[in-house]
Enzyme design. Sequence first.
Site, short mmCIF file in Angstrom:
data_model
loop_
_atom_site.label_atom_id
_atom_site.label_comp_id
_atom_site.label_asym_id
_atom_site.label_seq_id
_atom_site.Cartn_x
_atom_site.Cartn_y
_atom_site.Cartn_z
CE LYS A 137 6.64 -1.81 11.40
NZ LYS A 137 7.35 -1.81 10.09
CG ASN A 185 6.73 -6.92 11.15
OD1 ASN A 185 6.68 -6.58 9.97
ND2 ASN A 185 5.64 -7.25 11.82
CE1 TYR A 207 2.74 -4.47 11.75
CE2 TYR A 207 1.57 -2.84 13.06
CZ TYR A 207 2.32 -3.16 11.95
OH TYR A 207 2.65 -2.19 11.03
CG PHE A 232 -1.86 1.10 1.39
CD1 PHE A 232 -2.43 1.74 0.28
CD2 PHE A 232 -2.23 1.53 2.66
CE1 PHE A 232 -3.33 2.79 0.44
CE2 PHE A 232 -3.13 2.57 2.83
CZ PHE A 232 -3.67 3.21 1.72
#
Length: 309
Positions: free
Chosen positions: A139, A85, A135, A15
């Site tokens: 990260k 990640n 997540y 994206f």
Amino acid sequence: MTGSERVMVFGAGGFLGTRICALLTERGIEHRGMTRSTGEPHQRFDLATGHCYALDALLSMYKPTVIVNAAATTEGDPVALTRGNVVAVEALLSAMQRTANNARFVQIGSAAEYGAAPRGTGQDEQFEPRPDTAYGYTKLAGSELVLRTRRNGADAVVLRSFDLSGPGSPASTLLGRVVREVQATDTLQLGSLEAWRDFVDVRDVAEAVVAVAVTDEQLPPVLNVGSGQAAQARDVVQRLIELSGTGATVAEEKRRAGSSADAVPWQQADTHLIEETLGWSCRIPLDESLADTWAGREQELATSQQAHA
């Protein structure tokens, strides 16, 4: 920077990565896109599984002056998140140190690294990270690897992006899910929408990434990229449905203990540092971004129907 940048963008098919590459093309900046999946015009390479010698060869041949890591894994179990990640970031940093140690490294971080803030406050770059999801933890781990490399002398910066909106929003995002489901059902079944989030248009974030890539300024280790204004998810979803003109309604689940809305009820970026350092600010208002989010989905559907006609 020299004015003759060569930018490698990992996650170029995603994206944000797509928007970064489009903006680099528009600005006439030489770049090469890398993606985990096959798709022209980018080259395929999976940072989490690819051989280190192959990655070294790619960097040696292209000789980038800037490496942008926009690749990330947003969903899956802890193993998948760690590979996408953390392992991927370590692989790219190690290859850079071996073969392109004069390049600037730009890591796209996430507001999920911060976790919750007191209601009504902004989170600046000094805010102590307290992620609440797998997540967010992975990260943050990736960002810490980048910051360690910086402390060891590398030219590296983490851009912590808040919640992305805009045309092309994927189904993994709240807005991407809404624009897809609103065309398939009269009643959307959604989780709690009580949380407040800082939505920032993907095109504005791409502008920030390119500004970091080409600036001669000495950069801080972390820069927030957001609108600086929180909005309640419920209001954002309702406005997007209004813009769709479908008349759909929302069946919202009650907040559950331990849910994202419960654990992180408020996030809002403090963007003073990036404004002072680069002169960057959010230019696309949320309502315009939401309108473009809906229009982008309609355009995708029209293109798909033409392709299958």
